[in-house]
Design a protein around this motif. Structure first.
Motif, PDB file in Angstrom:
ATOM      1  N   PRO A  40       0.431  -1.619   0.170  1.00  0.00           N
ATOM      2  CA  PRO A  40       0.267  -0.008   0.280  1.00  0.00           C
ATOM      3  C   PRO A  40       1.042   1.204   0.424  1.00  0.00           C
ATOM      4  N   PRO A  41       1.636   1.532   0.503  1.00  0.00           N
ATOM      5  CA  PRO A  41       2.477   2.869   0.401  1.00  0.00           C
ATOM      6  C   PRO A  41       3.236   2.959  -0.908  1.00  0.00           C
ATOM      7  N   THR A  42       3.088   2.090  -1.416  1.00  0.00           N
ATOM      8  CA  THR A  42       4.663   2.253  -2.455  1.00  0.00           C
ATOM      9  C   THR A  42       3.625   2.928  -3.664  1.00  0.00           C
ATOM     10  N   LYS A  43       4.337   3.407  -4.867  1.00  0.00           N
ATOM     11  CA  LYS A  43       4.119   4.602  -5.680  1.00  0.00           C
ATOM     12  C   LYS A  43       2.903   3.419  -6.774  1.00  0.00           C
ATOM     13  N   LEU A  44       3.956   2.226  -7.261  1.00  0.00           N
ATOM     14  CA  LEU A  44       2.565   0.997  -7.904  1.00  0.00           C
ATOM     15  C   LEU A  44       2.058   0.660  -7.389  1.00  0.00           C
ATOM     16  N   TYR A  45       1.675   0.568  -5.895  1.00  0.00           N
ATOM     17  CA  TYR A  45       0.596   0.343  -6.075  1.00  0.00           C
ATOM     18  C   TYR A  45      -0.748   1.233  -5.913  1.00  0.00           C
ATOM     19  N   LYS A  46      -0.296   2.529  -6.184  1.00  0.00           N
ATOM     20  CA  LYS A  46      -1.257   3.859  -5.746  1.00  0.00           C
ATOM     21  C   LYS A  46      -1.761   3.975  -7.570  1.00  0.00           C
ATOM     22  N   LEU A  47      -0.857   3.045  -7.994  1.00  0.00           N
ATOM     23  CA  LEU A  47      -0.887   3.997  -9.584  1.00  0.00           C
ATOM     24  C   LEU A  47      -1.316   2.186  -9.964  1.00  0.00           C
ATOM     25  N   VAL A  48      -1.684   1.686  -9.789  1.00  0.00           N
ATOM     26  CA  VAL A  48      -2.404   0.151 -10.085  1.00  0.00           C
ATOM     27  C   VAL A  48      -3.830  -0.300  -9.711  1.00  0.00           C
ATOM     28  N   LYS A  49      -3.612   0.904  -8.251  1.00  0.00           N
ATOM     29  CA  LYS A  49      -5.337   1.500  -7.751  1.00  0.00           C
ATOM     30  C   LYS A  49      -6.035   2.312  -7.687  1.00  0.00           C
ATOM     31  N   ASN A  50      -5.476   3.222  -8.616  1.00  0.00           N
ATOM     32  CA  ASN A  50      -5.839   4.583  -8.780  1.00  0.00           C
ATOM     33  C   ASN A  50      -6.281   5.345 -10.546  1.00  0.00           C
ATOM     34  N   ASP A  51      -5.111   4.517 -11.556  1.00  0.00           N
ATOM     35  CA  ASP A  51      -4.942   4.416 -12.939  1.00  0.00           C
ATOM     36  C   ASP A  51      -6.119   3.708 -13.868  1.00  0.00           C
ATOM     37  N   ILE A  52      -7.085   3.819 -14.347  1.00  0.00           N
ATOM     38  CA  ILE A  52      -6.728   2.686 -14.862  1.00  0.00           C
ATOM     39  C   ILE A  52      -6.613   1.609 -16.223  1.00  0.00           C
ATOM     40  N   ASN A  53      -6.229   3.464 -16.570  1.00  0.00           N
ATOM     41  CA  ASN A  53      -4.602   2.881 -17.560  1.00  0.00           C
ATOM     42  C   ASN A  53      -3.490   1.327 -17.039  1.00  0.00           C
ATOM     43  N   ILE A  54      -2.797   2.483 -16.218  1.00  0.00           N
ATOM     44  CA  ILE A  54      -2.134   1.508 -15.897  1.00  0.00           C
ATOM     45  C   ILE A  54      -2.711   0.134 -15.479  1.00  0.00           C
ATOM     46  N   LYS A  55      -3.777   0.293 -14.610  1.00  0.00           N
ATOM     47  CA  LYS A  55      -3.986  -0.893 -14.007  1.00  0.00           C
ATOM     48  C   LYS A  55      -4.242  -2.309 -15.119  1.00  0.00           C
ATOM     49  N   ASP A  56      -4.869  -1.740 -16.082  1.00  0.00           N
ATOM     50  CA  ASP A  56      -5.074  -2.828 -17.698  1.00  0.00           C
ATOM     51  C   ASP A  56      -3.975  -2.740 -18.015  1.00  0.00           C
ATOM     52  N   THR A  57      -2.386  -2.407 -17.474  1.00  0.00           N
ATOM     53  CA  THR A  57      -1.556  -2.860 -18.020  1.00  0.00           C
ATOM     54  C   THR A  57      -1.258  -3.095 -17.707  1.00  0.00           C
ATOM     55  N   TYR A  58      -0.997  -3.159 -16.048  1.00  0.00           N
ATOM     56  CA  TYR A  58      -0.185  -4.324 -15.217  1.00  0.00           C
ATOM     57  C   TYR A  58      -1.529  -5.422 -15.034  1.00  0.00           C
ATOM     58  N   ILE A  59      -2.247  -5.920 -15.311  1.00  0.00           N
ATOM     59  CA  ILE A  59      -2.705  -6.463 -15.590  1.00  0.00           C
ATOM     60  C   ILE A  59      -2.341  -7.616 -16.719  1.00  0.00           C
TER      61      ILE A  59
END
Length: 78
Positions: A40-59
């Motif tokens: 949770p405190p990491t930048k990656l965690y925040k990006l994956v949770k809050n940015d739909i474009n990053i979330k799709d790429t991450y998946i």
């Protein structure tokens, strides 16, 4: 949370210098785990949770890693 003592840091540094292959392995493993399971405190965690474009790429990236991991395991077992 307690800080790491100077003695612990020094001991870790000495171990890493004496065992560079193991230290390298642990560093790579830690990096992979940090990407696969961001905390949770990491930048990656925040990006994956809050940015739909990053979330799709991450998946998609995780799915690709899964395929690569399965392939590598199969090759190593041969």
């Amino acid at each position: 949370m307690a800080k790491t003592s100077r003695a612990q840091i020094s001991a870790k540094d000495r171990y890493q210098k004496a065992n560079p292959e193991q230290a390298f392995y642990w560093q790579k493993k830690s990096s992979a785990k940090g990407f696969i399971n961001p905390k949770p405190p990491t930048k990656l965690y925040k990006l994956v949770k809050n940015d739909i474009n990053i979330k799709d790429t991450y998946i998609a990236d995780l799915q690709e890693f899964k395929i690569l991991i399965d392939r590598t395991i199969a090759e190593l077992k041969q």
